[in-house]
Write a protein that holds these residues in place. Sequence first.
Motif, mmCIF file in Angstrom:
data_model
loop_
_atom_site.group_PDB
_atom_site.id
_atom_site.type_symbol
_atom_site.label_atom_id
_atom_site.label_comp_id
_atom_site.label_asym_id
_atom_site.label_seq_id
_atom_site.Cartn_x
_atom_site.Cartn_y
_atom_site.Cartn_z
ATOM 1 N N LEU A 1 -19.438 27.967 -19.846
ATOM 2 C CA LEU A 1 -20.656 27.853 -20.734
ATOM 3 C C LEU A 1 -19.777 27.795 -21.674
ATOM 4 O O LEU A 1 -19.032 27.439 -22.274
ATOM 5 C CB LEU A 1 -20.950 28.885 -21.596
ATOM 6 N N LEU A 2 -20.552 25.792 -22.095
ATOM 7 C CA LEU A 2 -19.697 24.589 -23.344
ATOM 8 C C LEU A 2 -20.038 25.468 -24.225
ATOM 9 O O LEU A 2 -21.042 25.472 -24.921
ATOM 10 C CB LEU A 2 -20.268 23.450 -22.781
ATOM 11 N N ALA A 3 -18.764 24.878 -25.528
ATOM 12 C CA ALA A 3 -19.683 24.672 -27.277
ATOM 13 C C ALA A 3 -20.217 24.132 -27.683
ATOM 14 O O ALA A 3 -19.782 23.082 -27.069
ATOM 15 C CB ALA A 3 -18.134 25.870 -27.242
ATOM 16 N N PRO A 4 -21.474 24.219 -28.826
ATOM 17 C CA PRO A 4 -21.278 22.869 -29.341
ATOM 18 C C PRO A 4 -20.638 21.900 -29.029
ATOM 19 O O PRO A 4 -19.669 22.528 -29.947
ATOM 20 C CB PRO A 4 -22.327 23.539 -30.762
ATOM 21 N N ASP A 5 -20.680 20.504 -28.581
ATOM 22 C CA ASP A 5 -19.783 19.857 -28.941
ATOM 23 C C ASP A 5 -18.665 19.458 -28.039
ATOM 24 O O ASP A 5 -17.563 18.589 -28.011
ATOM 25 C CB ASP A 5 -19.783 19.176 -31.034
#
Length: 199
Positions: free
Chosen positions: A144-148
């Motif tokens: 899962l990517l972090a924001p930005d």
Amino acid sequence: MSDASAPASGQSAQLRVPGAPSAWVIAHATLIPNGAVLDLASGLGRHARWLAERGHSVVAVDRDAEALATMAGVPGIECRHCDLEGEHWALSGERYAGIVVTNYLFRPRMAELAQMLAPGGVLIYETFMHGQQRFGRPHNPDFLLAPDELKQWALAHGLEVLAFGQGDISEPRAMCVQHLCARRPVVSVCDFPNREAMR
């Protein structure tokens, strides 16, 4: 985590059908210049097939040999079965006019991914980010990517961000995703020798 859908119990990959291409990929694929395109973690090849139908020469790479077998003989597609997360990067040294990655994230290889874009080459990336847990898998923060995160990664590796978005989408199903379209400049700072070494 590959773009291939998990088969039902007892269901062979030959009976699995690739889904429709991502709307993000469709919207930005026209930016890819002439040249070979890499579909990384291609799964059943929903993007490899779509790109090949539009005249691109596509290299579809995945660790799922059965999924790759469903693309055997498809014009314009070269299939490669390899471990994308092993000690040795099977694609090292290769350059592509376009790279497409969807529903896949393996951070230890992200630096190599940026280096695989030829000057002027375009990366189209879309995968899950934090918030996806509300809708289902994946739950593991490694996927899962972090924001930005994608935008910051692209800028840190000298890529020009052409388009970026993140948040909830409803089609083809409810998901929380982050997507990026970025280009490697024709003249990149990465193409020049170290300035200190030139003095």
